[in-house]
Design a protein around this motif. Structure first.
Motif, PDB file in Angstrom:
ATOM      1  N   GLN A 153       0.819  -1.210   0.000  1.00 33.91           N
ATOM      2  CA  GLN A 153       0.000   0.000   0.000  1.00 33.91           C
ATOM      3  C   GLN A 153       0.853   1.260   0.000  1.00 33.91           C
ATOM      4  OE1 GLN A 153      -2.148  -1.482   3.326  1.00 33.91           O
ATOM      5  NE2 GLN A 153      -4.107  -1.492   2.257  1.00 33.91           N
ATOM      6  N   THR A 154       2.169   1.035  -0.022  1.00 30.68           N
ATOM      7  CA  THR A 154       3.063   2.190  -0.015  1.00 30.68           C
ATOM      8  C   THR A 154       3.204   2.739  -1.432  1.00 30.68           C
ATOM      9  OG1 THR A 154       5.049   0.936  -0.519  1.00 30.68           O
ATOM     10  CG2 THR A 154       4.406   1.047   1.795  1.00 30.68           C
ATOM     11  N   ASN A 155       3.991   3.800  -1.545  1.00 30.13           N
ATOM     12  CA  ASN A 155       4.203   4.373  -2.869  1.00 30.13           C
ATOM     13  C   ASN A 155       5.459   3.851  -3.534  1.00 30.13           C
ATOM     14  OD1 ASN A 155       1.905   5.964  -3.198  1.00 30.13           O
ATOM     15  ND2 ASN A 155       2.745   7.493  -1.787  1.00 30.13           N
ATOM     16  N   ALA A 156       6.159   2.956  -2.837  1.00 29.68           N
ATOM     17  CA  ALA A 156       7.392   2.406  -3.398  1.00 29.68           C
ATOM     18  C   ALA A 156       7.227   0.908  -3.614  1.00 29.68           C
ATOM     19  CB  ALA A 156       8.546   2.668  -2.442  1.00 29.68           C
ATOM     20  N   LYS A 173       0.232  -0.531  -4.886  1.00 26.85           N
ATOM     21  CA  LYS A 173      -1.191  -0.916  -5.004  1.00 26.85           C
ATOM     22  C   LYS A 173      -1.360  -2.286  -5.654  1.00 26.85           C
ATOM     23  CE  LYS A 173      -2.894   3.799  -5.110  1.00 26.85           C
ATOM     24  NZ  LYS A 173      -1.545   4.443  -5.240  1.00 26.85           N
ATOM     25  N   SER A 174      -0.507  -3.197  -5.275  1.00 24.21           N
ATOM     26  CA  SER A 174      -0.587  -4.547  -5.818  1.00 24.21           C
ATOM     27  C   SER A 174      -0.630  -5.556  -4.675  1.00 24.21           C
ATOM     28  CB  SER A 174       0.618  -4.839  -6.711  1.00 24.21           C
ATOM     29  OG  SER A 174       0.662  -3.914  -7.758  1.00 24.21           O
ATOM     30  N   LYS A 175      -1.040  -6.759  -5.013  1.00 26.87           N
ATOM     31  CA  LYS A 175      -1.288  -7.760  -3.988  1.00 26.87           C
ATOM     32  C   LYS A 175      -0.892  -9.130  -4.527  1.00 26.87           C
ATOM     33  CE  LYS A 175      -5.741  -8.016  -2.850  1.00 26.87           C
ATOM     34  NZ  LYS A 175      -7.052  -7.656  -2.255  1.00 26.87           N
ATOM     35  N   ILE A 176      -0.171  -9.943  -3.726  1.00 28.46           N
ATOM     36  CA  ILE A 176       0.055 -11.331  -4.141  1.00 28.46           C
ATOM     37  C   ILE A 176      -0.235 -12.302  -3.000  1.00 28.46           C
ATOM     38  CG2 ILE A 176       1.779 -10.964  -5.954  1.00 28.46           C
ATOM     39  CD1 ILE A 176       3.909 -11.843  -3.974  1.00 28.46           C
ATOM     40  N   SER A 177      -0.561 -13.530  -3.375  1.00 31.80           N
ATOM     41  CA  SER A 177      -0.768 -14.608  -2.410  1.00 31.80           C
ATOM     42  C   SER A 177       0.031 -15.815  -2.844  1.00 31.80           C
ATOM     43  CB  SER A 177      -2.238 -15.021  -2.368  1.00 31.80           C
ATOM     44  OG  SER A 177      -3.004 -14.021  -1.805  1.00 31.80           O
ATOM     45  N   TYR A 178       0.531 -16.553  -1.865  1.00 34.06           N
ATOM     46  CA  TYR A 178       1.291 -17.772  -2.179  1.00 34.06           C
ATOM     47  C   TYR A 178       1.271 -18.683  -0.964  1.00 34.06           C
ATOM     48  CZ  TYR A 178       4.613 -14.706   0.175  1.00 34.06           C
ATOM     49  OH  TYR A 178       5.187 -13.848   1.061  1.00 34.06           O
ATOM     50  N   ALA A 179       1.607 -19.950  -1.185  1.00 32.16           N
ATOM     51  CA  ALA A 179       1.586 -20.921  -0.092  1.00 32.16           C
ATOM     52  C   ALA A 179       2.692 -20.600   0.907  1.00 32.16           C
ATOM     53  CB  ALA A 179       1.781 -22.328  -0.641  1.00 32.16           C
ATOM     54  N   GLU A 180       2.423 -20.958   2.154  1.00 31.25           N
ATOM     55  CA  GLU A 180       3.385 -20.726   3.220  1.00 31.25           C
ATOM     56  C   GLU A 180       4.696 -21.467   2.918  1.00 31.25           C
ATOM     57  OE1 GLU A 180       1.727 -22.172   6.787  1.00 31.25           O
ATOM     58  OE2 GLU A 180       2.452 -20.455   7.938  1.00 31.25           O
ATOM     59  N   LYS A 181       4.553 -22.700   2.417  1.00 29.68           N
ATOM     60  CA  LYS A 181       5.706 -23.523   2.042  1.00 29.68           C
ATOM     61  C   LYS A 181       5.384 -24.177   0.709  1.00 29.68           C
ATOM     62  CE  LYS A 181       5.715 -25.359   6.370  1.00 29.68           C
ATOM     63  NZ  LYS A 181       5.743 -26.544   7.217  1.00 29.68           N
ATOM     64  N   PHE A 182       6.402 -24.321  -0.122  1.00 19.37           N
ATOM     65  CA  PHE A 182       6.176 -25.013  -1.394  1.00 19.37           C
ATOM     66  C   PHE A 182       6.606 -26.482  -1.313  1.00 19.37           C
ATOM     67  CE2 PHE A 182       6.887 -20.634  -3.417  1.00 19.37           C
ATOM     68  CZ  PHE A 182       5.532 -20.408  -3.581  1.00 19.37           C
ATOM     69  N   ILE A 183       7.240 -26.849  -0.207  1.00 15.25           N
ATOM     70  CA  ILE A 183       7.864 -28.173  -0.071  1.00 15.25           C
ATOM     71  C   ILE A 183       6.961 -29.322  -0.508  1.00 15.25           C
ATOM     72  CG2 ILE A 183       9.002 -29.778   1.521  1.00 15.25           C
ATOM     73  CD1 ILE A 183      10.555 -27.268   1.538  1.00 15.25           C
ATOM     74  N   ASN A 184       5.770 -29.378   0.019  1.00 16.23           N
ATOM     75  CA  ASN A 184       4.924 -30.536  -0.261  1.00 16.23           C
ATOM     76  C   ASN A 184       3.984 -30.334  -1.442  1.00 16.23           C
ATOM     77  OD1 ASN A 184       6.003 -32.049   1.901  1.00 16.23           O
ATOM     78  ND2 ASN A 184       4.804 -30.762   3.293  1.00 16.23           N
ATOM     79  N   LEU A 185       4.209 -29.276  -2.169  1.00 19.79           N
ATOM     80  CA  LEU A 185       3.333 -29.004  -3.304  1.00 19.79           C
ATOM     81  C   LEU A 185       4.053 -29.335  -4.607  1.00 19.79           C
ATOM     82  CD1 LEU A 185       2.046 -25.528  -2.091  1.00 19.79           C
ATOM     83  CD2 LEU A 185       0.874 -27.724  -1.883  1.00 19.79           C
ATOM     84  N   GLU A 186       3.265 -29.638  -5.631  1.00 20.86           N
ATOM     85  CA  GLU A 186       3.867 -29.980  -6.915  1.00 20.86           C
ATOM     86  C   GLU A 186       4.260 -28.748  -7.709  1.00 20.86           C
ATOM     87  OE1 GLU A 186       1.544 -32.601  -9.342  1.00 20.86           O
ATOM     88  OE2 GLU A 186       1.489 -34.056  -7.699  1.00 20.86           O
ATOM     89  N   LYS A 187       3.552 -27.668  -7.432  1.00 23.32           N
ATOM     90  CA  LYS A 187       3.817 -26.439  -8.175  1.00 23.32           C
ATOM     91  C   LYS A 187       4.025 -25.297  -7.210  1.00 23.32           C
ATOM     92  CE  LYS A 187       0.182 -27.821 -11.324  1.00 23.32           C
ATOM     93  NZ  LYS A 187      -1.239 -27.529 -11.485  1.00 23.32           N
ATOM     94  N   ARG A 188       4.690 -24.274  -7.689  1.00 22.15           N
ATOM     95  CA  ARG A 188       4.809 -23.041  -6.904  1.00 22.15           C
ATOM     96  C   ARG A 188       3.805 -22.062  -7.511  1.00 22.15           C
ATOM     97  NH1 ARG A 188      10.942 -21.870  -8.030  1.00 22.15           N
ATOM     98  NH2 ARG A 188      10.544 -23.103  -9.889  1.00 22.15           N
ATOM     99  N   GLU A 189       2.698 -21.829  -6.825  1.00 20.02           N
ATOM    100  CA  GLU A 189       1.643 -20.995  -7.399  1.00 20.02           C
ATOM    101  C   GLU A 189       1.562 -19.647  -6.693  1.00 20.02           C
ATOM    102  OE1 GLU A 189      -1.663 -23.968  -9.173  1.00 20.02           O
ATOM    103  OE2 GLU A 189      -1.574 -23.915  -6.987  1.00 20.02           O
ATOM    104  N   VAL A 190       1.471 -18.622  -7.521  1.00 19.61           N
ATOM    105  CA  VAL A 190       1.362 -17.263  -6.994  1.00 19.61           C
ATOM    106  C   VAL A 190       0.158 -16.600  -7.649  1.00 19.61           C
ATOM    107  CG1 VAL A 190       2.477 -14.996  -6.949  1.00 19.61           C
ATOM    108  CG2 VAL A 190       3.845 -17.059  -6.601  1.00 19.61           C
ATOM    109  N   PHE A 191      -0.633 -15.879  -6.831  1.00 15.76           N
ATOM    110  CA  PHE A 191      -1.801 -15.183  -7.362  1.00 15.76           C
ATOM    111  C   PHE A 191      -1.546 -13.691  -7.271  1.00 15.76           C
ATOM    112  CE2 PHE A 191      -2.856 -19.296  -5.826  1.00 15.76           C
ATOM    113  CZ  PHE A 191      -3.642 -19.827  -6.846  1.00 15.76           C
TER     114      PHE A 191
END
Lengths: 379, 219
Positions: A153-156, A173-191
């Motif tokens: 939410q900052t300007n930088a 003004k951007s937002k991302i989400s991702y899993a806490e850990k990728f270890i047990n997942l098949e993919k690294r997914e980011v929203f």
């Protein structure tokens, strides 16, 4: 005891296969100076040295394709994978504010707002699935595991290190989400909603996917930018290095198209970009607005100063330094030469200068440059 | 084996020093030393990647394959043999892995697969601009290119491994998964073919080269 110089007993064959001699011949200059001195000392050895040098030079393969930085990066990334696999419960999340040196990212972002350059080419048309709106909220709702969300939410710009070590520069003004850990997942997914620049740690066995609106960007290890603000009409993906593939989110298109979806993904290489139109899920591949030199050590002064240079050589150099494809009629332009200093110009300016000399024009089609010129007067 | 000749002795010590180094790193890797893996990756990246470039010019695919190779090695470190010919082992595994990936690309891409994914083997000799080479060397390498281009992929690959990676007959046999005798036969055929394709006038120059290329430790 005096040890006699072993090279005195060398045959042509011995020299030819000798590791040290070979490297010295390849490197030339200072390295080979040793042998020039040596020959002065033993003049009868000159023919054999000359012949061995000739043979080594004539069967040489130019292997100078991988930059040392790339090799180091690959080794580092691999080490990182091993380390993270070991420390199961470590969480590598840190958020640090970005220094003003990242200003250029903001500038680059604003450039993105400009219209798409050159020709427009519709690569793919999908039928939109109206029952699923691929908004950020809807996308993360479907994820079965817990997600971490970061909002800037900052300007930088904000730098975020993902659990795999991937560095993400999140625009304002951007937002991302991702899993806490990728270890047990098949993919690294980011929203993502908004804009982010990703420097992905290469993990061949765990693809990295960015979901932004109806577009999915899939990579193994590269540097690229995704821009998808809610108010924008399109999603834009730009590649800085490596290889990226993009495709429409299967949830967002109708069943009939789904089968071939991954297959019809579009592959992007550095300096290419794709625009995904949210309204009809069409994908357009072009070039980024400011193509960069892919080899940072390029001596532009020397390289771009053309003196009576055959036109195919000129295009070959542009192709090489920008890593893009330039299509032209080699036969028609066979006799053309260029006299110009193109240093300090952008790729598009350079192309304009060349095309002026050729009395033609260029267009950008499907991420490639097409030269339209009917040839030139031969001297 | 190091022979008694002084000249060869130095060279031999140099080579076996490197070999021993890599082999002790291999032992460390098997014991679970992560740094050993990084060290091996560093010393083998270029030979493997350059070999890979003969099959495809897709740099990313090559980097992926090298990474996958070393990660697989790491994961299977408990089942790997302690005494191996490291270079030929890595080349063999890398070749298998890369070709599998290329094949998969050919299968999954229904249309317009980039021509950069060849299913064959090729290399082009060239004089680097950085090197000061005589006209004679340029002519020689041009001729040699034309000759090499006439060889089938398999023969080219044997020549490459022999010359540019200085692998022995047995090592080449390992990498290509064929019998050592077949390697000799392939080289013999290639030599005959090259000879018949070479004009008498230039044969004199080539003879030295070809003898160097083919005869050393091969037949």
């Amino acid at each position: 005891m005096i040890i006699q110089d072993p090279y005195l007993h060398y045959s042509l064959e011995d020299f030819f296969w000798d590791e040290r001699f070979r490297t010295d011949v390849m490197n030339g200059g200072k390295d080979f100076a040793y042998w020039e001195q040596w020959v002065k000392q033993y003049p009868d050895k000159e023919p054999i040295i000359e012949k061995a040098k000739l043979l080594i030079l004539s069967v040489y393969i130019d292997n100078d394709i991988f930059h040392e930085d790339e090799v180091q990066e690959l080794v580092r990334d691999t080490q990182r994978i091993l380390e993270l696999d070991n420390i199961e419960d470590s969480i590598f999340i840190e958020s640090t504010p970005v220094k003003s040196s990242f200003k250029y990212l903001i500038i680059a972002a604003s450039i993105l707002l400009m219209a798409v350059m050159g020709g427009v080419w519709v690569e793919q048309k999908n039928s939109v699935n109206l029952s699923f709106q691929p908004t950020y909220e809807n996308l993360i709702k479907e994820v079965p595991h817990r997600l971490i969300e970061k909002v800037n939410q900052t300007n930088a710009p904000l730098i975020i290190t993902l659990p795999d070590g991937t560095r993400t520069t999140l625009s304002t003004k951007s937002k991302i989400s991702y899993a806490e850990k990728f270890i047990n997942l098949e993919k690294r997914e980011v929203f993502l909603v908004g804009e982010a620049f990703f420097e992905v740690v290469r993990n061949t066995q765990k693809p990295f996917l960015v979901y932004a609106d109806g577009l999915v960007t899939k990579v193994l290890g590269t540097k690229f930018r995704v821009r998808s603000y809610a108010m924008d009409k399109e999603v834009v993906v730009e590649v800085a290095s490596g290889r990226v593939s993009v495709f429409t989110n299967p949830k967002f298109v109708t069943t009939e198209k789904k089968v071939s979806n991954e297959l019809s993904s579009i592959v992007l290489i550095p300096n290419q970009k794709v625009s995904f139109l949210k309204s009809d899920a069409s994908l357009v591949k072009t070039l980024v607005n400011e193509p960069i030199l892919l080899k940072p050590e390029t001596d532009a002064k020397k390289l771009f100063n053309f003196d009576e240079a055959p036109i195919n050589k000129v295009f070959a150099i542009l192709k090489d330094v920008y890593g893009i494809d330039i299509v032209f009629d080699e036969e028609l332009l066979a006799g053309c030469t260029l006299n110009a200093n193109l240093e300090g110009y952008s790729l598009y300016e350079q192309l304009n200068i060349i095309c002026k000399a050729l009395n033609g024009y260029y267009e950008v089609l499907d991420g490639r440059v097409i030269i339209n010129a009917k040839g030139c007067f031969k001297k | 084996m190091c022979s008694i000749l002084e000249a060869e002795l130095l060279q031999c010590i140099y080579v076996s020093f490197n070999l021993e180094n890599d082999n002790s790193t291999w032992q460390d890797l098997l014991k679970g030393d992560k740094n050993a893996l990084a060290k091996l990756m560093q010393s083998f990246f270029r030979p493997l990647a350059n070999y890979g470039l003969r099959f495809t010019s897709d740099k990313e695919l090559i980097k992926d394959s090298v990474q996958e190779l070393f990660i697989v090695l790491w994961e299977r470190r408990n089942q790997l043999a302690t005494s191996v010919n490291l270079k030929s082992y890595l080349f063999t595994s890398f070749r298998r892995l890369l070709l599998r990936k290329i094949k998969k690309l050919h299968k999954t891409s229904t249309i317009n697969l980039d021509p950069i994914y060849m299913e064959s083997f090729s290399f082009v000799l060239g004089i680097d601009n950085k090197m000061i080479a005589s006209e004679q060397a340029k002519i020689l390498s041009k001729h040699f290119n034309e000759l090499i281009a006439k060889l089938p992929a398999r023969q080219k690959e044997v020549v490459y491994l022999k010359f540019f990676e200085t692998l022995s007959r047995e090592e080449i046999a390992n990498v290509l998964e064929i019998a050592p005798q077949t390697v000799s036969n392939i080289l013999q055929i290639a030599l005959v073919k090259l000879k018949s394709a070479t004009p008498e006038s230039v044969w004199k120059l080539y003879k030295i080269l070809l003898v160097l290329l083919f005869v050393k430790n091969i037949f």
